[in-house]
Design a protein around this motif. Structure first.
Motif, PDB file in Angstrom:
ATOM      1  N   TYR A 120      -4.481  -4.742  -4.166  1.00  0.00           N
ATOM      2  CA  TYR A 120      -3.873  -4.541  -2.852  1.00  0.00           C
ATOM      3  C   TYR A 120      -4.966  -4.553  -1.782  1.00  0.00           C
ATOM      4  O   TYR A 120      -6.158  -4.498  -2.068  1.00  0.00           O
ATOM      5  N   THR A 168      -3.232   1.432   5.841  1.00  0.00           N
ATOM      6  CA  THR A 168      -1.938   1.126   5.220  1.00  0.00           C
ATOM      7  C   THR A 168      -2.157   0.072   4.152  1.00  0.00           C
ATOM      8  O   THR A 168      -2.892  -0.897   4.365  1.00  0.00           O
ATOM      9  N   GLN A 169      -1.523   0.256   2.974  1.00  0.00           N
ATOM     10  CA  GLN A 169      -1.723  -0.642   1.859  1.00  0.00           C
ATOM     11  C   GLN A 169      -0.648  -1.737   1.829  1.00  0.00           C
ATOM     12  O   GLN A 169       0.505  -1.500   2.170  1.00  0.00           O
ATOM     13  N   TYR A 170      -1.123  -2.942   1.444  1.00  0.00           N
ATOM     14  CA  TYR A 170      -0.223  -4.086   1.325  1.00  0.00           C
ATOM     15  C   TYR A 170      -0.543  -4.831   0.024  1.00  0.00           C
ATOM     16  O   TYR A 170      -1.714  -4.925  -0.372  1.00  0.00           O
ATOM     17  N   TYR A 227       0.292  -9.228   2.547  1.00  0.00           N
ATOM     18  CA  TYR A 227      -0.827  -9.265   3.486  1.00  0.00           C
ATOM     19  C   TYR A 227      -1.069 -10.687   3.981  1.00  0.00           C
ATOM     20  O   TYR A 227      -1.268 -10.929   5.165  1.00  0.00           O
ATOM     21  N   ASP A 255       3.337   2.307  -3.106  1.00  0.00           N
ATOM     22  CA  ASP A 255       4.026   1.038  -2.927  1.00  0.00           C
ATOM     23  C   ASP A 255       3.418   0.238  -1.769  1.00  0.00           C
ATOM     24  O   ASP A 255       2.768   0.779  -0.874  1.00  0.00           O
ATOM     25  N   CYS A 256       3.695  -1.073  -1.753  1.00  0.00           N
ATOM     26  CA  CYS A 256       3.349  -1.934  -0.620  1.00  0.00           C
ATOM     27  C   CYS A 256       4.120  -1.453   0.595  1.00  0.00           C
ATOM     28  O   CYS A 256       5.330  -1.196   0.511  1.00  0.00           O
ATOM     29  N   HIS A 257       3.434  -1.336   1.678  1.00  0.00           N
ATOM     30  CA  HIS A 257       4.071  -0.813   2.888  1.00  0.00           C
ATOM     31  C   HIS A 257       5.194  -1.726   3.383  1.00  0.00           C
ATOM     32  O   HIS A 257       6.146  -1.258   4.009  1.00  0.00           O
ATOM     33  N   TYR A 258       5.109  -3.030   3.041  1.00  0.00           N
ATOM     34  CA  TYR A 258       6.093  -3.980   3.581  1.00  0.00           C
ATOM     35  C   TYR A 258       7.231  -4.260   2.598  1.00  0.00           C
ATOM     36  O   TYR A 258       8.402  -4.109   2.930  1.00  0.00           O
ATOM     37  N   LYS A 269       7.633  -2.823  -0.486  1.00  0.00           N
ATOM     38  CA  LYS A 269       7.943  -1.612  -1.263  1.00  0.00           C
ATOM     39  C   LYS A 269       7.730  -1.786  -2.761  1.00  0.00           C
ATOM     40  O   LYS A 269       8.088  -0.890  -3.538  1.00  0.00           O
TER      41      LYS A 269
END
Length: 275
Positions: A21, A27-29, A34, A8-11, A13
């Motif tokens: 991404y 860390t992935q966004y 991003y 999932d997107c770190h921010y 989710k």
């Protein structure tokens, strides 16, 4: 990756499976998060520089590729030389026209990035800053200003520099000039202008000459001045003398013409003649 594991997107989710991404510090966004969190703001249009655009930067400032332009003529600066003036980016032509120095010789603009020679508020192209005599570029070599021209050291010595009559060395600097004197229209170093007899420096001292050679007064008196018949000392220009003409006391004793001190008392000079 098993189906039980989430990516999932770190921010936000949201799942990133099958989506584009961006990784930042491991860390992935998602692209939307991003851009909202990390995208730089363009100096030109004030909009975020999204992931699909090139981010051009200069001194911690950022532009879209299409916004990276000359502040005056609006031509693109991408992959071109440019200059900065008061936080404005300018192409070399606009910068040169508005701000660059003009060459004192050819009067043309000295373009940014080209080599410029400067001296006392004046500027030259490197190829225009020439020796006034030999017309060769001076570059970074030493030079000497004279009147309205500039001379390389070799040419200045040939055309202007003096040569000491004694040591034959050439002087070029102001310091050399201050420590010279002129005698018989010829230059001398002060330390080279000495008495021909005792070698004492004559600068600032009284001296005299004989056959164009300088002498201190003491050496000249000892070598050439007439001697007092009484005390045998030299009679200098500061001495008072009296001239005694030849006369005869007896047939065996004659006095020739004599120079005698008057105020320097010499007992041998006192002659009493009785009539």
């Amino acid at each position: 990756m098993s189906t039980s594991e989430r990516f999932d997107c770190h921010y936000c989710k949201d799942s990133l499976l099958g989506k584009k991404y961006i990784m930042k510090e491991d860390t992935q966004y998602c692209t939307k998060c991003y851009e909202n969190l990390f995208a730089n703001c363009c100096e030109g249009c004030s909009s975020p520089i999204n992931c699909n655009s090139k981010d051009l930067s200069y001194k911690d400032r950022h532009w879209h590729e299409q916004c990276f332009q000359c502040a005056k003529c609006s031509r693109s600066l991408v992959d071109k030389a440019f200059a900065a003036k008061d936080d404005l980016l300018l192409c070399t032509e606009c910068y040169a026209h508005d701000y660059s120095s003009k060459c004192s010789t050819c009067k043309k603009t000295i373009m940014p990035g080209s080599r410029k020679m400067e001296y006392k508020g004046n500027s030259w192209h490197e190829t225009c800053f020439l020796c006034h005599r030999c017309q060769q570029p001076i570059g970074t070599k030493s030079f000497i200003p004279k009147d309205s021209g500039y001379f390389c050291v070799a040419c200045f010595e040939k055309q202007f520099a003096y040569q000491c009559c004694a040591c034959k060395k050439v002087g070029t600097s102001l310091c050399d000039f201050l420590y010279t004197l002129t005698y018989q229209d010829k230059p001398w170093h002060r330390e080279c202008f000495v008495c021909i007899g005792c070698r004492k420096q004559l600068s600032g001292q009284r001296f005299t000459t004989r056959e164009n050679y300088p002498y201190c007064l003491e050496c000249f008196s000892n070598l050439y001045a007439k001697k007092c018949v009484g005390c045998t000392k030299p009679i200098t220009s500061e001495s008072r003398i009296v001239l005694m003409f030849s006369f005869t006391l007896t047939p065996l004793i004659q006095f020739s013409c004599l120079y005698l001190h008057v105020f320097k008392y010499c007992q041998k000079n006192l002659v009493t003649i009785s009539h």
